[in-house]
Design a protein around this motif. Structure first.
Motif, PDB file in Angstrom:
ATOM      1  N   GLY A 121      19.404  60.877 -13.885  1.00  0.00           N
ATOM      2  CA  GLY A 121      20.422  61.364 -14.007  1.00  0.00           C
ATOM      3  C   GLY A 121      21.893  61.250 -14.099  1.00  0.00           C
ATOM      4  O   GLY A 121      22.469  59.635 -13.395  1.00  0.00           O
ATOM      5  N   GLU A 122      22.853  61.384 -13.770  1.00  0.00           N
ATOM      6  CA  GLU A 122      23.905  61.341 -14.070  1.00  0.00           C
ATOM      7  C   GLU A 122      24.571  60.566 -12.959  1.00  0.00           C
ATOM      8  O   GLU A 122      24.790  61.521 -12.087  1.00  0.00           O
ATOM      9  CB  GLU A 122      25.651  62.360 -14.653  1.00  0.00           C
ATOM     10  CG  GLU A 122      27.174  62.621 -14.635  1.00  0.00           C
ATOM     11  CD  GLU A 122      26.648  61.355 -15.831  1.00  0.00           C
ATOM     12  OE1 GLU A 122      27.760  60.795 -16.292  1.00  0.00           O
ATOM     13  OE2 GLU A 122      26.656  61.201 -17.112  1.00  0.00           O
ATOM     14  N   GLY A 158      24.833  56.133 -16.369  1.00  0.00           N
ATOM     15  CA  GLY A 158      25.067  57.568 -17.300  1.00  0.00           C
ATOM     16  C   GLY A 158      23.685  57.892 -18.175  1.00  0.00           C
ATOM     17  O   GLY A 158      22.629  57.964 -17.911  1.00  0.00           O
ATOM     18  N   THR A 159      24.295  58.871 -18.567  1.00  0.00           N
ATOM     19  CA  THR A 159      23.020  59.850 -19.439  1.00  0.00           C
ATOM     20  C   THR A 159      23.745  60.241 -20.792  1.00  0.00           C
ATOM     21  O   THR A 159      24.429  60.222 -21.250  1.00  0.00           O
ATOM     22  CB  THR A 159      22.762  61.230 -18.230  1.00  0.00           C
ATOM     23  OG1 THR A 159      23.625  62.510 -18.394  1.00  0.00           O
ATOM     24  CG2 THR A 159      21.887  61.205 -17.290  1.00  0.00           C
ATOM     25  N   VAL A 172      16.893  54.517 -19.103  1.00  0.00           N
ATOM     26  CA  VAL A 172      15.801  53.429 -18.503  1.00  0.00           C
ATOM     27  C   VAL A 172      14.784  55.100 -17.748  1.00  0.00           C
ATOM     28  O   VAL A 172      14.764  56.270 -17.217  1.00  0.00           O
ATOM     29  CB  VAL A 172      16.465  53.674 -17.570  1.00  0.00           C
ATOM     30  CG1 VAL A 172      16.340  52.330 -16.358  1.00  0.00           C
ATOM     31  CG2 VAL A 172      17.568  52.409 -18.480  1.00  0.00           C
ATOM     32  N   THR A 173      13.695  54.468 -17.291  1.00  0.00           N
ATOM     33  CA  THR A 173      12.437  55.273 -16.889  1.00  0.00           C
ATOM     34  C   THR A 173      12.802  55.049 -15.756  1.00  0.00           C
ATOM     35  O   THR A 173      12.141  53.476 -15.103  1.00  0.00           O
ATOM     36  CB  THR A 173      11.283  54.748 -17.798  1.00  0.00           C
ATOM     37  OG1 THR A 173      11.530  55.329 -19.161  1.00  0.00           O
ATOM     38  CG2 THR A 173      10.186  56.039 -17.551  1.00  0.00           C
ATOM     39  N   TYR A 184      27.875  49.537 -18.702  1.00  0.00           N
ATOM     40  CA  TYR A 184      26.860  49.830 -18.234  1.00  0.00           C
ATOM     41  C   TYR A 184      26.176  51.256 -18.098  1.00  0.00           C
ATOM     42  O   TYR A 184      25.474  52.086 -18.927  1.00  0.00           O
ATOM     43  CB  TYR A 184      26.132  50.064 -17.370  1.00  0.00           C
ATOM     44  CG  TYR A 184      26.097  48.537 -16.957  1.00  0.00           C
ATOM     45  CD1 TYR A 184      24.328  47.913 -17.288  1.00  0.00           C
ATOM     46  CD2 TYR A 184      26.289  47.144 -15.617  1.00  0.00           C
ATOM     47  CE1 TYR A 184      24.804  46.449 -17.248  1.00  0.00           C
ATOM     48  CE2 TYR A 184      26.187  45.803 -15.896  1.00  0.00           C
ATOM     49  CZ  TYR A 184      25.271  45.767 -16.090  1.00  0.00           C
ATOM     50  OH  TYR A 184      24.094  44.621 -16.277  1.00  0.00           O
ATOM     51  N   ARG A 185      27.444  52.054 -17.753  1.00  0.00           N
ATOM     52  CA  ARG A 185      27.146  53.983 -17.639  1.00  0.00           C
ATOM     53  C   ARG A 185      27.021  54.337 -19.014  1.00  0.00           C
ATOM     54  O   ARG A 185      26.322  55.411 -19.238  1.00  0.00           O
ATOM     55  CB  ARG A 185      28.281  54.912 -16.671  1.00  0.00           C
ATOM     56  CG  ARG A 185      27.895  53.916 -15.493  1.00  0.00           C
ATOM     57  CD  ARG A 185      29.117  54.980 -14.833  1.00  0.00           C
ATOM     58  NE  ARG A 185      28.405  56.366 -14.453  1.00  0.00           N
ATOM     59  CZ  ARG A 185      29.411  57.625 -15.181  1.00  0.00           C
ATOM     60  NH1 ARG A 185      30.348  57.203 -15.290  1.00  0.00           N
ATOM     61  NH2 ARG A 185      29.046  58.690 -14.876  1.00  0.00           N
TER      62      ARG A 185
END
Length: 546
Positions: A136-137, A142-143, A149-150, A127-128
């Motif tokens: 954010g991280e 994750g970024t 994802v908004t 997922y991350r």
């Protein structure tokens, strides 16, 4: 005959992930030649890319399989409409974009059922890795991944804040991140969009990979049969126009057609319950009794209200409101066209003795009671202000069945959801209905409600609520589990590495492999299954090279 290392059947939520990952430079064993087959067309239409455009594609047979279930006694002998994407991106190109990963315990349950590698500690890194999260991280997000994802708290309709306030007044905690440390509470849903556009699995994963010379995508290509040599899958036959074309897989055939099309193609190819296959004149390659069994879905039940304050109806009903929303979207990529109508919601426990949430909530600042049947009414709401609250049990216990009707690949399969066949499922929806009334009685919503349109004054007792539930509850389009994962071939279709039991070089990698449905919307878990499935395929390729 064309030859590829991997043939992926279905360019949906998981299939697009696989096409990207398996064709990437530096993948184990060198640069694989990958073929991606999709029965539908490309996804370049305007209404596919505009977030609220799923109202346009909901009944559009060009992009949608438009499945109908059999009449279901649990729903008062009603049939259910099951839209499924028939387009690049699959159902991620026509869904409501709500991003819900599921509860950690959902995946720990998968692992406890005999599926090592599928516990929360295993799927969280996937997922991350796939996320580019607006929050954010963090240990939970994750970024820099392909899937943006908004977070919509600043752009949601103002009535959504009133719903969240009502949830708190009803005893739920505010949860600023329904995909964070806990799923429990009430808050704003996160959605899969980027810069005002829908971010389907195709846009996130496939579009960036299209330049690769080792990736071939063929659209309008209906897979008709998996080809076998003995117990080994060696290729796929597909129909393109009036021709039947065969392609060969040097390494593996991977089915990613989703919970309907993957078991359908297995059965058409001789993999499934032997008696069913023989009844349609299909030679049995592998007697696999659970192909098409263990089918699961989430039911939803609405309470509908006329409001005392403006809702999204006021923005989208009049022609000038539609024009204003369209101009705002064109100029800024903002406004109601850039969002889902499922803007608020959450998860709660219907009983205090439960260890984790068992009920999902939805809030939509929209109603469409006067919309004619057969029209998805997102751009045609009621001419008065209104909103909808909904309850959906997270982990239903009823199980359905999917079976081919004939040996014709173009014939839709027989789908029997068997909704509400257990007392637990009925009790859960009844508890959900009771909570919706509790929400409506809070100060935040009591002052907002002009009239309860549905169920109205005719539902007060348990018997009256259950009758209304059977008459009005509906699918929220989360079919899964029809090629379930597990170690026992008598009770599962694929093993924990997603290989079809009893066969070689054949996997299923999509929502069909869910042993049990996850808590909430299933598009995020489906994409995650694509990520984890790609890991497994590449690990096995590396072993074969070594």
């Amino acid at each position: 005959m064309d030859q590829f290392d991997y043939i992926i059947v279905g360019a949906g939520s998981a299939g697009c992930v696989l096409a990207n990952r398996l064709s990437a430079e530096g993948s184990a064993g060198g640069k694989h030649k990958v073929l991606l087959l999709e029965a539908g067309p490309w996804d370049h239409r305007f209404w596919i890319q505009v977030p609220i455009g799923y109202g346009k594609t909901f009944y559009d047979g060009r992009f949608n399989w438009k499945y109908q279930t059999e009449s279901d006694p649990g729903l008062g002998d009603r049939t259910s409409y099951w839209p499924r994407g028939k387009v690049i991106g699959g159902s991620s190109s026509i869904n409501a974009m709500v991003y819900v990963r599921g509860q950690a315990e959902d995946f720990d349950d998968w692992e406890k059922a005999g599926n090592p590698g599928w516990g929360w500690r295993d799927v969280l890194p996937a997922y991350r890795r796939m996320e580019d999260h607006a929050l954010g991280e963090s240990p939970y997000h994750g970024t820099g991944g392909p899937l943006h994802v908004t977070e919509i708290s600043k752009t949601a309709h103002p009535l959504t804040a009133e719903f969240i306030k009502a949830g708190q007044e009803a005893g739920l905690a505010f949860n600023p991140d329904l995909n964070g440390a806990t799923q429990e509470g009430v808050g704003y849903y996160q959605i899969t969009t980027r810069s005002g556009f829908r971010l389907s699995s195709a846009r996130a994963y496939l579009w960036p990979a299209l330049w690769r010379r080792n990736l071939v995508v063929r659209t309008n290509a209906l897979a008709t049969q998996i080809r076998f040599e003995g117990k080994r899958a060696v290729g796929v036959a597909y129909r393109y126009g009036n021709r039947v074309i065969e392609v060969r897989a040097r390494r593996e055939v991977i089915l990613s057609g989703g919970a309907i099309n993957s078991p359908q193609l297995l059965q058409l190819s001789g993999v499934g319950p032997a008696a069913l296959l023989r009844s349609h004149g299909i030679a049995v390659v592998q007697d696999s009794p659970m192909v098409g069994r263990n089918l699961q879905d989430h039911l939803c039940y609405d309470h509908v209200y006329r409001a005392r304050r403006p809702s999204l109806n006021n923005d989208l009903y009049p022609w000038w409101g539609k024009l204003r929303a369209a101009l705002r979207y064109v100029l800024t990529r903002g406004g109601p066209l850039s969002l889902s109508v499922n803007q608020g919601g959450g998860f709660f426990r219907t009983r205090p003795d439960l260890a984790r949430p068992d009920m999902q909530l939805y809030f939509s600042p929209l109603t469409y009671e006067r919309t004619p049947p057969g029209i998805r009414p997102l751009m045609h709401p009621d001419p008065f202000p209104g909103f909808t609250t909904s309850a959906s049990p997270c982990r239903p216990t009823s199980r359905g069945v999917l079976e081919i009707r004939s040996a014709d690949p173009a014939a839709p399969p027989r789908i029997e959801p068997n909704y509400l066949t257990t007392e637990q499922d009925i009790a859960d929806l009844l508890a959900g209905a009771r909570f919706l009334r509790r929400l409506a009685a809070t100060p935040a919503l009591r002052d907002l409600i002009d009239t309860e349109l549905k169920p109205g004054l005719g539902a007060h007792t348990d018997a009256e609520f259950i009758a209304d539930i059977r008459a009005r509850s509906y699918s929220v389009f989360h079919p899964c589990g029809s090629c379930g994962m597990g170690p026992d071939p008598a009770r599962a279709v694929v093993d924990p590495r997603l290989k079809v039991h009893g066969l070689e070089a054949l996997r299923v990698i999509d929502a069909a492999i869910f042993p049990s449905v996850t808590s909430g919307n299933i598009n995020a878990p489906s994409i995650m299954v694509g990520e984890r499935g790609a890991d497994l395929v590449l690990e096995d390729a590396q072993r074969s090279v070594a």
